[in-house]
Design a protein around this motif. Structure first.
Motif, short mmCIF file in Angstrom:
data_model
loop_
_atom_site.label_atom_id
_atom_site.label_comp_id
_atom_site.label_asym_id
_atom_site.label_seq_id
_atom_site.Cartn_x
_atom_site.Cartn_y
_atom_site.Cartn_z
N HIS A 90 36.96 36.92 51.71
CA HIS A 90 36.75 36.06 50.53
C HIS A 90 35.66 36.60 49.61
O HIS A 90 35.79 36.49 48.39
N GLN A 91 34.62 37.18 50.16
CA GLN A 91 33.54 37.66 49.29
C GLN A 91 34.00 38.77 48.36
O GLN A 91 33.41 38.98 47.30
N PHE A 92 35.06 39.47 48.71
CA PHE A 92 35.61 40.50 47.83
C PHE A 92 36.72 39.95 46.94
O PHE A 92 36.80 40.27 45.76
N THR A 93 37.59 39.15 47.52
CA THR A 93 38.74 38.66 46.76
C THR A 93 38.37 37.60 45.74
O THR A 93 39.08 37.43 44.75
N ALA A 94 37.27 36.90 45.95
CA ALA A 94 36.87 35.84 45.01
C ALA A 94 36.70 36.38 43.60
O ALA A 94 37.15 35.76 42.63
N GLN A 95 36.07 37.54 43.48
CA GLN A 95 35.87 38.11 42.14
C GLN A 95 37.11 38.82 41.62
O GLN A 95 37.25 39.03 40.42
N LEU A 96 38.03 39.18 42.49
CA LEU A 96 39.23 39.90 42.06
C LEU A 96 40.34 38.97 41.59
O LEU A 96 41.30 39.43 40.97
N LYS A 97 40.22 37.69 41.87
CA LYS A 97 41.23 36.72 41.40
C LYS A 97 41.27 36.68 39.88
O LYS A 97 42.26 36.27 39.31
N GLN A 98 40.19 37.08 39.25
CA GLN A 98 40.10 37.03 37.79
C GLN A 98 40.91 38.14 37.12
O GLN A 98 41.14 38.11 35.92
N LEU A 99 41.34 39.13 37.89
CA LEU A 99 42.14 40.22 37.34
C LEU A 99 43.51 39.70 36.92
O LEU A 99 43.98 38.68 37.43
N LEU A 108 47.20 45.76 45.33
CA LEU A 108 47.97 45.59 46.57
C LEU A 108 48.74 46.87 46.91
O LEU A 108 48.79 47.27 48.08
N ASP A 109 49.31 47.53 45.91
CA ASP A 109 50.01 48.80 46.15
C ASP A 109 49.05 49.83 46.74
O ASP A 109 49.40 50.54 47.69
N SER A 110 47.86 49.91 46.19
CA SER A 110 46.86 50.85 46.71
C SER A 110 46.47 50.50 48.14
O SER A 110 46.28 51.39 48.97
N LEU A 111 46.37 49.21 48.42
CA LEU A 111 46.01 48.79 49.78
C LEU A 111 47.13 49.12 50.77
O LEU A 111 46.86 49.52 51.91
N TRP A 112 48.38 48.96 50.34
CA TRP A 112 49.50 49.35 51.21
C TRP A 112 49.47 50.85 51.48
O TRP A 112 49.71 51.30 52.60
N GLN A 113 49.20 51.64 50.45
CA GLN A 113 49.11 53.09 50.65
C GLN A 113 47.99 53.43 51.63
O GLN A 113 48.14 54.32 52.47
N GLN A 114 46.89 52.70 51.53
CA GLN A 114 45.77 52.92 52.45
C GLN A 114 46.17 52.59 53.88
O GLN A 114 45.85 53.32 54.81
N ALA A 127 48.60 42.26 58.83
CA ALA A 127 48.08 40.90 58.79
C ALA A 127 46.95 40.78 57.77
O ALA A 127 46.87 39.79 57.03
N MET A 128 46.09 41.79 57.72
CA MET A 128 45.00 41.76 56.75
C MET A 128 45.54 41.82 55.33
O MET A 128 45.07 41.11 54.44
N LEU A 129 46.56 42.64 55.11
CA LEU A 129 47.17 42.72 53.78
C LEU A 129 47.81 41.40 53.38
O LEU A 129 47.75 41.01 52.21
N ARG A 130 48.40 40.72 54.34
CA ARG A 130 48.99 39.40 54.05
C ARG A 130 47.90 38.42 53.61
O ARG A 130 48.07 37.67 52.65
N LYS A 131 46.76 38.44 54.32
CA LYS A 131 45.65 37.55 53.96
C LYS A 131 45.11 37.89 52.58
O LYS A 131 44.84 37.00 51.77
N ILE A 138 49.08 36.38 45.22
CA ILE A 138 50.23 37.25 44.96
C ILE A 138 51.45 36.63 45.63
O ILE A 138 51.40 36.27 46.81
N ARG A 139 52.53 36.51 44.89
CA ARG A 139 53.75 35.91 45.42
C ARG A 139 54.28 36.72 46.61
O ARG A 139 54.16 37.94 46.65
N HIS A 140 54.87 36.02 47.56
CA HIS A 140 55.35 36.67 48.77
C HIS A 140 56.41 37.73 48.46
O HIS A 140 56.42 38.80 49.08
N GLY A 141 57.27 37.46 47.52
CA GLY A 141 58.29 38.44 47.15
C GLY A 141 57.68 39.74 46.64
O GLY A 141 58.15 40.84 46.97
N ASP A 142 56.61 39.62 45.86
CA ASP A 142 55.92 40.82 45.36
C ASP A 142 55.19 41.54 46.49
O ASP A 142 55.11 42.77 46.50
N TYR A 143 54.67 40.78 47.44
CA TYR A 143 54.03 41.37 48.62
C TYR A 143 55.04 42.22 49.40
O TYR A 143 54.76 43.36 49.77
N ILE A 144 56.24 41.68 49.60
CA ILE A 144 57.29 42.39 50.34
C ILE A 144 57.75 43.62 49.56
O ILE A 144 57.94 44.70 50.14
N GLN A 145 57.92 43.49 48.25
CA GLN A 145 58.34 44.64 47.44
C GLN A 145 57.31 45.76 47.50
O GLN A 145 57.67 46.94 47.59
#
Length: 153
Positions: A90-99, A108-114, A127-131, A138-145
């Protein structure tokens, strides 16, 4: 008495409210450093980190923020320390919600590549990527894509 209390609160609030776009020593904003920290948290989610994962993080920083190899290595080291000291995502994602939504999808694409940098998708990484996707709204459909685009599975 009231004035003393108000002055104390003002000093505390001034110390807590850093500008959102303040730059770190390497020219990155706190949000950009948070992205790198998230990448490293994903890389370490499987309780190991390979050279490929660290190299990908350094390459991402070098390309995305146009830094030298030495500065990219230093940024990754700083982000890795932040990731180790973190108590939650949360301490990282809280500020990224504004993007914008597109910027969050690109992250998310970069995180999947990582997560898939070592050729293996560990269940803890997934599981971490899902969280993270949930915390970034991010919508679940976009997460799966995004997952299918990187992993193909």
């Amino acid at each position: 008495m009231f004035q003393l209390f108000k002055t104390l609160l003002d000093k505390v609030n001034d110390g807590l409210s850093a500008p959102a776009a303040s730059k770190t020593t390497y020219g990155l904003t706190e949000a950009e450093l948070a992205c790198v920290s998230l990448m490293l948290m994903v890389a370490h989610a499987d309780f190991s980190s390979s050279n490929e994962e660290l190299a990908l993080a350094e390459q991402y920083v070098k390309d995305e923020f146009e830094l030298s190899a030495a500065d990219a290595k230093a940024v990754v080291a700083l982000a890795e320390q932040q990731a180790k000291d973190a108590t939650s995502l949360h301490q990282f994602t809280a500020q990224l919600k504004q993007l914008s939504y597109d910027a969050r999808l690109a992250l998310l694409d970069s995180l999947w590549q990582q997560a898939y940098a070592d050729g293996v998708l560990d269940p803890n990484e997934e599981a971490m990527l899902r969280k993270i996707a949930d915390l970034l709204f991010i919508r679940h459909g976009d997460y799966i894509q995004a997952k299918l685009a990187v992993c193909g599975a």
